[in-house]
Design an enzyme around this catalytic site. Structure first.
Site, short mmCIF file in Angstrom:
data_model
loop_
_atom_site.label_atom_id
_atom_site.label_comp_id
_atom_site.label_asym_id
_atom_site.label_seq_id
_atom_site.Cartn_x
_atom_site.Cartn_y
_atom_site.Cartn_z
N LYS A 194 -5.15 2.42 11.68
CA LYS A 194 -4.52 3.54 12.63
C LYS A 194 -3.31 2.51 13.52
CE LYS A 194 -8.22 4.68 14.80
NZ LYS A 194 -8.86 3.45 13.95
N GLU B 117 -6.70 -0.32 25.80
CA GLU B 117 -6.05 -1.18 25.21
C GLU B 117 -6.68 -2.65 24.93
OE1 GLU B 117 -2.54 -1.33 21.97
OE2 GLU B 117 -4.12 0.05 22.79
N ARG B 118 -6.52 -3.38 23.93
CA ARG B 118 -6.77 -4.74 23.84
C ARG B 118 -5.81 -5.53 24.31
NH1 ARG B 118 -8.47 -2.30 19.20
NH2 ARG B 118 -10.95 -2.57 18.82
#
Length: 466
Positions: free
Chosen positions: A161, A187-188
């Site tokens: 994705k 988010e990372r």
């Protein structure tokens, strides 16, 4: 509201990130922002989620509550939470509260606008317009995106994705005339840094704004970061009259954060443990993403599919708001065919002959027929082999396999890992190539020859080079 008119109170209870606050006199409205002033740490921001009595409000903290004590001073201007907006944000990375994350100067003088707001009225909206070419063959052919539309990439863990999303950004910013706004929900840190470096390398960081709510943040902050980024995008669209590319990664984390907030508030869960306000939470985000008479907005979103279950309530609710859905398949990814978009499961409201044109429509219908027939015959081929098929079916299977190989594409953002330079393919060229494959003009070619190429012209170039 002036400082003298601010509502004041104190913390009376702390349970994780849920705070009970007693106010002197009037209570701040639901949705209003509050600030807690601890004795020995930086202030903590929160949002009012309910009133438990005529003097007490229940608040979700948007920052860690470690170090807070009962009796800590609280104040509120009774206004909704606000985020910085405007041209000062271009090239910057911020969080939900407008604090900079890129090491640059703070945005103290920037105009602020409410995070929560109603969607534009119907009279202010503009209908979805012409096709927006992404340069990715399988998307432009089977699930085209339109100006003013909402598109999403659906898939389970590890099927690509974020790679598809990043390639879309890479291709879009080359011809971008407006502004790109990226919302990183849960988010990372690594992914955020990679995106920042990619935008800087492409020379378009000065036309981009990145708003992050990282995984380490409390659920209240992760739940609101998408709405904050949307407020930034709306300002560019409605105030500056600019076209906006709005990208979200990942909408499912927005749902998860809402589920956590709902649990913290003690609400009874609904189906599969989701919050009872699931549909409303998604609508609050999605219905604000639209083009208006002031400016255009194109949105591409990544949506995680839990356990590859497309009947999951979060996924079914998300489908209702979309104009295009790009469905990633784990089976296709397992065959090494990337991007692993399933052309038969993906769809778009733009697949109308009045929008895509007669030739595109005819090629699409034939491609779906051939791929559908191949899907029907796969079990027979696995058990009995190709020899048991009729000559006509063998021909159809061969063309379907060549088409599936052709729909693979080397991406610019993966060139460093694959060693293959990226390709961007115009829609008209992709339609012509697919028509050639379906007409049998590539029957003499092996399917591996069509694997990871841009256009069929590359095969002719190889022949001349040989």
């Amino acid at each position: 509201m002036t400082d003298l008119a601010k509502l004041r109170g104190e913390v009376t209870s702390i349970r994780g990130t849920v705070l009970e606050m007693r106010f002197e006199g009037a209570l701040p409205a639901i949705g209003a922002g509050v600030i807690v002033h601890p004795q020995d740490r930086a202030p903590v921001t929160g949002e009012v989620y309910g009133h438990t009595s005529v003097t007490t409000a229940r608040v979700i903290a948007l920052e860690p509550t470690r170090g807070l004590r009962r009796g800590d001073r609280v104040e509120s201007d009774a206004e909704p939470l606000r985020v910085p907006v405007g041209r000062e944000l271009l090239g910057r990375v911020i969080d939900l509260n407008g604090r900079v994350l890129d090491g640059g100067a703070p945005l103290d003088g920037a105009v602020r606008e409410p995070i929560r707001r109603p969607p534009p009225p119907a009279s202010a909206r503009r209908a979805s317009g012409s096709l927006y070419e992404t340069g990715i063959k399988v998307i432009d052919l089977f699930s085209p995106i339109v100006h003013g539309g909402r598109a999403a990439v659906f898939g389970g863990a590890g099927v690509g994705k974020t790679v598809v999303l990043t390639e879309f950004i890479h291709n879009a910013v080359e011809s971008l005339e407006g502004v790109a706004v990226f919302a990183g929900i849960g988010e990372r840190s690594r992914e955020g840094l990679e995106l920042w470096e990619e935008l800087r390398r492409r020379g378009v960081l000065d036309r981009s704004v990145l708003v992050f709510g990282q995984m380490k943040e409390p659920p209240g902050a992760r739940f609101l970061v998408g709405l904050a980024a949307l407020a930034v995008a709306e300002h560019f669209r409605d105030h500056d009259g600019r076209d906006v590319l709005f990208v979200i990664d990942n909408v499912y984390r927005h749902v998860q954060a809402g589920m956590e907030v709902s649990g913290l508030l003690g609400r009874m869960p609904s189906r599969v443990g989701y919050q009872p306000t699931l549909a409303a939470d998604l609508a609050d985000l999605e219905e604000r993403i639209t083009a208006t008479h002031r400016g255009d907005m194109i949105s591409l979103q990544a949506i995680y599919v839990p356990a590859d279950d497309y009947s999951d309530p979060a996924i079914t609710h998300a489908f209702c708001h979309l104009d295009s859905a790009l469905v990633l398949s784990r089976d296709i990814a397992a065959e090494g065919l990337y991007p692993a978009i399933d052309p038969l499961a993906s769809w778009s409201k733009a697949l109308d002959v009045e929008i895509v044109g007669k030739r595109h429509d005819e090629v699409l219908q034939e491609a779906q027929r051939v791929l559908g027939r191949y899907q029907e015959l796969r079990d027979i081929i696995a058990m009995l082999g190709m020899e048991e098929l009729s000559p006509e079916d063998r021909q159809q299977v061969g063309r379907a396999r060549r088409l599936r190989s052709y729909l693979t594409q080397p991406f610019h953002v993966t060139a460093a890992f694959t060693g293959r330079p990226g390709r961007r393919v115009p829609l008209e060229r992709a339609v012509s190539d697919v028509a050639a494959i379906l007409d049998g003009r590539c029957d003499a070619r092996g399917e591996r020859e069509l694997f990871m190429i841009g256009t069929l012209d590359e095969l002719e170039g190889e022949r001349r080079g040989a």
